[in-house]
Design a protein around this motif. Sequence first.
Motif, mmCIF file in Angstrom:
data_model
loop_
_atom_site.group_PDB
_atom_site.id
_atom_site.type_symbol
_atom_site.label_atom_id
_atom_site.label_comp_id
_atom_site.label_asym_id
_atom_site.label_seq_id
_atom_site.Cartn_x
_atom_site.Cartn_y
_atom_site.Cartn_z
ATOM 1 N N ARG A 125 -129.393 68.215 -19.818
ATOM 2 C CA ARG A 125 -129.996 68.934 -18.697
ATOM 3 C C ARG A 125 -129.393 68.398 -17.415
ATOM 4 O O ARG A 125 -129.520 67.226 -17.100
ATOM 5 C CB ARG A 125 -131.508 68.729 -18.701
ATOM 6 C CG ARG A 125 -132.229 69.602 -17.723
ATOM 7 C CD ARG A 125 -133.688 69.775 -18.141
ATOM 8 N NE ARG A 125 -134.409 70.401 -17.070
ATOM 9 C CZ ARG A 125 -135.345 69.798 -16.336
ATOM 10 N NH1 ARG A 125 -135.708 68.570 -16.606
ATOM 11 N NH2 ARG A 125 -135.925 70.433 -15.360
ATOM 12 N N SER A 126 -128.756 69.269 -16.648
ATOM 13 C CA SER A 126 -127.991 68.842 -15.476
ATOM 14 C C SER A 126 -128.877 68.261 -14.377
ATOM 15 O O SER A 126 -130.075 68.554 -14.290
ATOM 16 C CB SER A 126 -127.181 70.004 -14.903
ATOM 17 O OG SER A 126 -128.035 70.902 -14.209
ATOM 18 N N ARG A 130 -132.536 69.630 -12.902
ATOM 19 C CA ARG A 130 -133.683 68.741 -12.776
ATOM 20 C C ARG A 130 -134.253 68.769 -11.350
ATOM 21 O O ARG A 130 -135.464 68.817 -11.153
ATOM 22 C CB ARG A 130 -133.285 67.307 -13.155
ATOM 23 C CG ARG A 130 -132.971 67.157 -14.632
ATOM 24 C CD ARG A 130 -132.274 65.818 -14.915
ATOM 25 N NE ARG A 130 -131.764 65.763 -16.258
ATOM 26 C CZ ARG A 130 -132.362 65.136 -17.268
ATOM 27 N NH1 ARG A 130 -133.513 64.503 -17.071
ATOM 28 N NH2 ARG A 130 -131.810 65.131 -18.464
ATOM 29 N N ILE A 131 -133.351 68.753 -10.369
ATOM 30 C CA ILE A 131 -133.800 68.804 -8.974
ATOM 31 C C ILE A 131 -134.407 70.167 -8.658
ATOM 32 O O ILE A 131 -135.470 70.257 -8.039
ATOM 33 C CB ILE A 131 -132.633 68.488 -8.009
ATOM 34 C CG1 ILE A 131 -132.182 67.042 -8.195
ATOM 35 C CG2 ILE A 131 -133.039 68.737 -6.559
ATOM 36 C CD1 ILE A 131 -130.895 66.701 -7.478
ATOM 37 N N ASP A 137 -141.508 73.325 -8.511
ATOM 38 C CA ASP A 137 -142.882 72.907 -8.841
ATOM 39 C C ASP A 137 -143.711 72.596 -7.600
ATOM 40 O O ASP A 137 -144.930 72.464 -7.692
ATOM 41 C CB ASP A 137 -142.860 71.658 -9.742
ATOM 42 C CG ASP A 137 -142.343 71.959 -11.135
ATOM 43 O OD1 ASP A 137 -142.278 73.153 -11.502
ATOM 44 O OD2 ASP A 137 -141.989 71.006 -11.851
ATOM 45 N N ARG A 138 -143.096 72.479 -6.446
ATOM 46 C CA ARG A 138 -143.840 72.061 -5.248
ATOM 47 C C ARG A 138 -144.399 73.209 -4.520
ATOM 48 O O ARG A 138 -144.256 74.076 -4.027
ATOM 49 C CB ARG A 138 -142.934 71.226 -4.353
ATOM 50 C CG ARG A 138 -142.682 69.936 -5.052
ATOM 51 C CD ARG A 138 -141.742 69.060 -4.357
ATOM 52 N NE ARG A 138 -141.446 68.015 -5.332
ATOM 53 C CZ ARG A 138 -141.276 66.773 -5.092
ATOM 54 N NH1 ARG A 138 -141.290 66.359 -3.880
ATOM 55 N NH2 ARG A 138 -141.030 65.914 -6.029
#
Length: 138
Positions: A125-126, A130-131, A137-138
Motif C-alpha cells: 500500500r503506497s 495511506r496519506i 477520514d478527517r
Amino acid sequence: MDADIARLYTERGITGVRPRFVAPLIRLGRRGGMTIRQLAESLEVTHSAMSQTVAALQRDGLVTTAAGADARTRQVLLTERARELLPFLEAEWRATEEVVAELEAEIPYALSQVVEDLQAALDRRSFHDRIADRIADR
C-alpha cells in the motif's frame, strides 16, 4: 549520514559533489559513457531522477554529454575533474559500506532489513494512498 559524508568532502576541499552523485560517477568511471536511460537502469532509479542528477552533475562540472549512437541519444561522460576525484569517491563508498555494516552489528536489527521491510509495506500500500486515506477520514 548524508550530511556527514558531505562534511567529509568539504574537509577535503571537494566542492560540488553531493553524496547522491557518487553512485552514478563510479558507474560511469567503471563502464564508460552511458545514456541517461542506461545509467538509470543500471542504478535502478527512474529516468526522470537520473536526468535531474545528470543535469546537476553537468552544472557542477563533473560530467559532459556527447552525441550517442544515433541522433536521439546522448552519452554521459566523466570530465577530467570527476576522473581525478574517482579514487577518493570509491574509497569513501567502500568505507561507507563498511561503516553501515559496523552500525548494523551494533544495533539489534539490520538497517538494510528495515529498508526492505519498509519497501515491502509500501509495495502492499503506497505512501500516497495511506496519506490520502487519512485526509479523507478527517
